[in-house]
Design a protein around this motif. Structure first.
Motif, PDB file in Angstrom:
ATOM      1  N   ASP A  14       5.226   2.765  20.158  1.00  0.00           N
ATOM      2  CA  ASP A  14       5.073   2.211  21.507  1.00  0.00           C
ATOM      3  C   ASP A  14       3.746   2.671  22.105  1.00  0.00           C
ATOM      4  OD1 ASP A  14       8.068   1.219  22.317  1.00  0.00           O
ATOM      5  OD2 ASP A  14       8.149   3.050  21.114  1.00  0.00           O
ATOM      6  N   ILE A  15       3.207   1.831  22.983  1.00  0.00           N
ATOM      7  CA  ILE A  15       2.042   2.184  23.804  1.00  0.00           C
ATOM      8  C   ILE A  15       2.488   2.136  25.259  1.00  0.00           C
ATOM      9  CG2 ILE A  15      -0.326   1.611  24.443  1.00  0.00           C
ATOM     10  CD1 ILE A  15      -0.474  -0.032  21.836  1.00  0.00           C
ATOM     11  N   HIS A  16       2.284   3.235  25.998  1.00  0.00           N
ATOM     12  CA  HIS A  16       2.640   3.290  27.422  1.00  0.00           C
ATOM     13  C   HIS A  16       1.350   3.276  28.247  1.00  0.00           C
ATOM     14  CE1 HIS A  16       7.003   4.626  27.106  1.00  0.00           C
ATOM     15  NE2 HIS A  16       6.579   4.595  25.845  1.00  0.00           N
ATOM     16  N   ILE A  17       1.235   2.318  29.155  1.00  0.00           N
ATOM     17  CA  ILE A  17       0.082   2.228  30.063  1.00  0.00           C
ATOM     18  C   ILE A  17       0.628   2.425  31.467  1.00  0.00           C
ATOM     19  CG2 ILE A  17      -1.848   0.815  30.847  1.00  0.00           C
ATOM     20  CD1 ILE A  17      -1.637  -0.733  28.208  1.00  0.00           C
ATOM     21  N   GLU A  18       0.319   3.600  32.076  1.00  0.00           N
ATOM     22  CA  GLU A  18       0.996   4.018  33.296  1.00  0.00           C
ATOM     23  C   GLU A  18      -0.009   4.257  34.432  1.00  0.00           C
ATOM     24  OE1 GLU A  18       4.394   6.591  30.879  1.00  0.00           O
ATOM     25  OE2 GLU A  18       2.378   7.390  31.198  1.00  0.00           O
ATOM     26  N   PRO A  19       0.100   3.484  35.522  1.00  0.00           N
ATOM     27  CA  PRO A  19      -0.834   3.659  36.649  1.00  0.00           C
ATOM     28  C   PRO A  19      -0.345   4.728  37.626  1.00  0.00           C
ATOM     29  CG  PRO A  19       0.573   1.764  37.047  1.00  0.00           C
ATOM     30  CD  PRO A  19       1.002   2.338  35.716  1.00  0.00           C
TER      31      PRO A  19
ATOM     32  N   LEU B  85      -5.277   6.265  35.375  1.00  0.00           N
ATOM     33  CA  LEU B  85      -4.499   5.396  34.497  1.00  0.00           C
ATOM     34  C   LEU B  85      -4.258   6.171  33.210  1.00  0.00           C
ATOM     35  CD1 LEU B  85      -3.314   2.493  34.129  1.00  0.00           C
ATOM     36  CD2 LEU B  85      -5.402   1.953  32.869  1.00  0.00           C
ATOM     37  N   GLN B  86      -2.994   6.426  32.904  1.00  0.00           N
ATOM     38  CA  GLN B  86      -2.638   7.212  31.720  1.00  0.00           C
ATOM     39  C   GLN B  86      -2.175   6.279  30.605  1.00  0.00           C
ATOM     40  OE1 GLN B  86       0.881   9.788  31.974  1.00  0.00           O
ATOM     41  NE2 GLN B  86      -0.225  11.381  30.874  1.00  0.00           N
ATOM     42  N   ILE B  87      -2.684   6.521  29.391  1.00  0.00           N
ATOM     43  CA  ILE B  87      -2.239   5.779  28.220  1.00  0.00           C
ATOM     44  C   ILE B  87      -1.674   6.767  27.221  1.00  0.00           C
ATOM     45  CG2 ILE B  87      -2.935   4.276  26.304  1.00  0.00           C
ATOM     46  CD1 ILE B  87      -5.015   3.045  28.076  1.00  0.00           C
ATOM     47  N   ARG B  88      -0.458   6.486  26.742  1.00  0.00           N
ATOM     48  CA  ARG B  88       0.197   7.387  25.796  1.00  0.00           C
ATOM     49  C   ARG B  88       0.762   6.595  24.621  1.00  0.00           C
ATOM     50  NH1 ARG B  88       4.384  11.096  28.972  1.00  0.00           N
ATOM     51  NH2 ARG B  88       4.987   9.146  29.962  1.00  0.00           N
TER      52      ARG B  88
ATOM     53  N   ASP C  61      -0.687  11.904  24.644  1.00  0.00           N
ATOM     54  CA  ASP C  61      -1.760  11.280  25.416  1.00  0.00           C
ATOM     55  C   ASP C  61      -2.808  10.686  24.484  1.00  0.00           C
ATOM     56  OD1 ASP C  61      -0.702  11.894  27.900  1.00  0.00           O
ATOM     57  OD2 ASP C  61      -1.737  13.822  28.027  1.00  0.00           O
ATOM     58  N   ALA C  62      -3.210   9.443  24.769  1.00  0.00           N
ATOM     59  CA  ALA C  62      -4.337   8.838  24.059  1.00  0.00           C
ATOM     60  C   ALA C  62      -5.617   9.278  24.750  1.00  0.00           C
ATOM     61  CB  ALA C  62      -4.224   7.313  24.073  1.00  0.00           C
ATOM     62  N   GLN C  63      -6.634   9.564  23.967  1.00  0.00           N
ATOM     63  CA  GLN C  63      -7.913   9.979  24.543  1.00  0.00           C
ATOM     64  C   GLN C  63      -8.650   8.738  25.046  1.00  0.00           C
ATOM     65  OE1 GLN C  63      -8.818  13.139  24.967  1.00  0.00           O
ATOM     66  NE2 GLN C  63      -6.905  13.790  24.023  1.00  0.00           N
ATOM     67  N   VAL C  64      -8.705   8.581  26.370  1.00  0.00           N
ATOM     68  CA  VAL C  64      -9.395   7.434  26.975  1.00  0.00           C
ATOM     69  C   VAL C  64     -10.335   7.945  28.057  1.00  0.00           C
ATOM     70  CG1 VAL C  64      -7.564   5.751  26.493  1.00  0.00           C
ATOM     71  CG2 VAL C  64      -7.482   7.091  28.597  1.00  0.00           C
TER      72      VAL C  64
ATOM     73  N   ILE D 237     -11.507   4.458  33.108  1.00  0.00           N
ATOM     74  CA  ILE D 237     -10.666   3.314  32.743  1.00  0.00           C
ATOM     75  C   ILE D 237      -9.780   2.899  33.911  1.00  0.00           C
ATOM     76  CG2 ILE D 237      -8.722   4.646  31.847  1.00  0.00           C
ATOM     77  CD1 ILE D 237      -8.460   2.632  29.619  1.00  0.00           C
ATOM     78  N   LYS D 238      -9.565   3.814  34.861  1.00  0.00           N
ATOM     79  CA  LYS D 238      -8.700   3.510  36.007  1.00  0.00           C
ATOM     80  C   LYS D 238      -9.213   2.315  36.803  1.00  0.00           C
ATOM     81  CE  LYS D 238     -11.129   6.930  38.846  1.00  0.00           C
ATOM     82  NZ  LYS D 238     -11.030   8.264  39.492  1.00  0.00           N
ATOM     83  N   HIS D 239     -10.518   2.038  36.733  1.00  0.00           N
ATOM     84  CA  HIS D 239     -11.094   0.915  37.475  1.00  0.00           C
ATOM     85  C   HIS D 239     -10.733  -0.429  36.853  1.00  0.00           C
ATOM     86  CE1 HIS D 239     -13.370   3.799  39.807  1.00  0.00           C
ATOM     87  NE2 HIS D 239     -13.917   4.296  38.718  1.00  0.00           N
ATOM     88  N   PHE D 240     -10.162  -0.433  35.664  1.00  0.00           N
ATOM     89  CA  PHE D 240      -9.924  -1.688  34.944  1.00  0.00           C
ATOM     90  C   PHE D 240      -8.442  -1.920  34.662  1.00  0.00           C
ATOM     91  CE2 PHE D 240     -14.197  -0.248  33.912  1.00  0.00           C
ATOM     92  CZ  PHE D 240     -14.948  -1.384  34.192  1.00  0.00           C
TER      93      PHE D 240
END
Length: 565
Positions: free
Chosen positions: A197-202, A207-210, A219-222, A226-229
């Motif tokens: 699974d990919i979790h995209i959490e605002p 913005l956290q991506i896991r 945690d994915a290293q981003v 990225i929070k602006h998009f």
């Protein structure tokens, strides 16, 4: 063919007695065919290993070698080289001193790199040699996934590309293409990392991506910007899943498919509204996955038991466990084993996760009143031999499934319970009569998924006394047991675990246990009698896998309940 060595590197390695003349000639034959660098060929053919090769290559080239695996680079040093430059030239900054920047590269003698970077970076540059794989991993670790793409969208410029002719709305077109590229990078990295699974959490200011890998979120290293998009990311995913991009107040579900080489990957998408924007979860499903009972992690004796069960002509087999415990995979593996041209196999699911060849699968749709119960009634008129109900959720579905089993069909289904014996309680809570349970159910199978020790970094360890006490290992077993754990490596993303297998608990309903159910005795009594008759608990099955060096005591304790399992 003339096989005389033409590579100075090859001659150097032979002179240093690192490789033989014959090994060099073999590598040169491959080089003539594939037109690759000799060093890459030597590594691919495993004539020399990576740890030995790069320090020797550095000595041959007259530069210093640096390993990036254990190196920690401060953020102020990383910021000296923009993400776009680092990704384009495949370099990573190491340090800065007296106007000189030290940079790691896999091509320290590449004049194109030297000239290009010199024109864009203030100060002198000193190159160090490192492997390309380590540099790519360092770029991802320090800059974050897709950092160069995000950086490009932030600036709306493309300094590394050739001049382009003026086009109307060039920035909008370029931004859309860049966002598509970022989503592709996100999906590809998750797939390569074996994420389910990919979790995209605002959140308010981030913005956290896991990724969920082997059942645990990481945690994915981003990049932080990225929070602006977040809205652009959500819109792009909605377009892929054919969802309404204007709707942000209601939950939405969809799916899309892509190909990764020869493998077709199915992505199931769920959007939920939150105070700071939409939260997204993307489930990754490999449609080419092979379901085989032997791959589930069953011990030999349990595999024989299950093989016997699924060959029965009628009755119900319930697989129990919490969400994410692998119940659907077990059912699919059972169906794959019994599926043949002589039998009609039907399933009703919510949702259909994998397409099974030769099996008729139905997706429930409450909006048009196609429920599990309604679907089951219709399936009976389809002349089935074997039926699978994704989940028994209510009394109506349970009653129909039992009637189907009593009329000569084999039925597979799932229940949400903590252990096998609790499946009886769950059915009683649905107001199913005890005599119907005892006369229709063949077996309750409880299961959990435990992470397997990474085979690449597996090593013996000594567990703590407290851990041994909690796990309940007998002193005699302890004396002859060897415990293992993974120390962490690139293959397992430094977790020490790689892949998951099941641990199982089989509660067979023989005449004695059926009689106890019919008498409405407590579930604790039924469980005690089953253990007395040889039932192996989840934790006991986990202990066997620990003593075989497949997993760790900590992992089994994590997924099982004390006393109950």
């Amino acid at each position: 063919m003339d096989l005389k060595p033409k590579s100075l590197l090859g001659e150097f390695l032979v002179e240093e007695n690192i490789i033989s003349q014959e090994e060099l000639e073999t590598a040169l034959v491959f080089q003539a065919r594939n037109q690759e660098l000799l060093g890459n060929i030597l590594l691919k053919l495993k004539i020399i290993d990576e740890e030995k090769f790069y320090p020797l290559l550095a000595r041959h080239l007259g530069v210093s070698y640096v390993s990036l695996k254990e190196k920690e680079i401060p953020s102020e040093i990383i910021n000296l080289i923009p993400a776009q430059l680092a990704s384009y030239y495949k370099v990573i900054p190491l340090s800065a001193h007296n106007g000189e920047i030290s940079i790691a590269t896999s091509e320290p003698k590449n004049m194109h790199h030297l000239d290009g970077l010199s024109s864009m970076v203030a100060g002198r540059i000193k190159f160090y040699l490192s492997s390309e794989a380590e540099i790519i991993e360092a770029i991802r670790r320090y800059y974050g996934l897709g950092a160069e793409t995000i950086e490009r969208m932030m600036t709306d410029v493309t300094p590394l590309s050739k001049p382009m002719q003026a086009i109307d709305n060039i920035h909008e077109i370029d931004s859309e293409a860049s966002m598509g590229r970022f989503i592709n990078q996100l999906l590809l990295e998750a797939y390569n990392d074996r994420a389910s699974d990919i979790h995209i959490e605002p959140y308010e200011d981030s913005l956290q991506i896991r990724y969920r890998i082997d059942g645990v979120l990481y945690d994915a290293q981003v990049p932080s910007n990225i929070k602006h998009f977040k809205d652009s990311i959500n819109s792009r995913i909605k377009i892929l899943a054919n969802l309404n991009i204007a709707e942000k107040r209601l939950p939405q579900d969809g799916r899309f498919k892509v190909h990764a080489g020869e493998v077709q990957v199915d992505f199931r998408v769920s959007f939920l509204p939150t105070p700071y924007g939409e939260s997204v979860v993307i489930r990754i499903l490999n449609q080419n996955k092979i379901f085989d009972l032997k791959e589930l992690g069953l011990m030999d004796q349990d595999l024989k038991k299950l093989d016997y069960l699924i060959q029965r002509p009628h009755g119900i087999i319930f697989v129990t466990g919490p969400t994410g415990s692998g119940k659907t995979t077990t059912l699919y593996s059972c169906l794959s084993r019994v599926n043949c041209s002589e039998k009609k196999v039907l399933t009703i699911e919510d949702p259909i996760e994998y397409q099974l060849k030769g099996i008729t699968q139905i997706q429930i749709n409450p909006a048009i009143h196609l429920t599990f119960a309604q679907g089951l009634r219709s399936m009976l008129r389809h002349d089935p031999d074997i039926m699978m109900v994704g989940e028994v959720r209510d009394q109506e579905t349970a009653e129909i499934a039992i009637q189907v089993a009593l009329t000569g069909h084999l039925v597979f289904s799932t229940l949400h319970t903590n252990d096998a014996a609790s499946g009886i309680t769950r059915l009683l809570d649905m107001n199913i009569k005890s005599f119907l349970i005892s006369s229709s159910v063949i077996c309750f199978i409880a299961q959990r998924l435990v992470r397997m020790i990474c085979p690449n970094c597996r090593q013996p360890v000594k567990p703590t006394v407290d851990l041994i006490k909690e796990f309940g290992i007998a002193e005699e077993e302890l004396k002859k047991a060897t415990f293992f754990a993974g120390r962490g490596c690139n293959m397992c993303q430094e977790t020490g675990y790689h892949g998951r297998k099941g641990i199982y608990e089989f509660l067979f309903l023989d005449e004695e246990l059926r009689s106890l159910i019919y008498q409405n005795v407590s579930v604790d009594q039924i469980r005690a009698k089953a253990l007395e008759k040889g039932m192996k608990s989840l934790r006991s099955d986990g202990l066997e896998k620990v003593l075989l060096g497949l997993t760790t005591p900590e992992e089994v304790i994590r997924v099982t309940q004390d006393k109950l399992t």
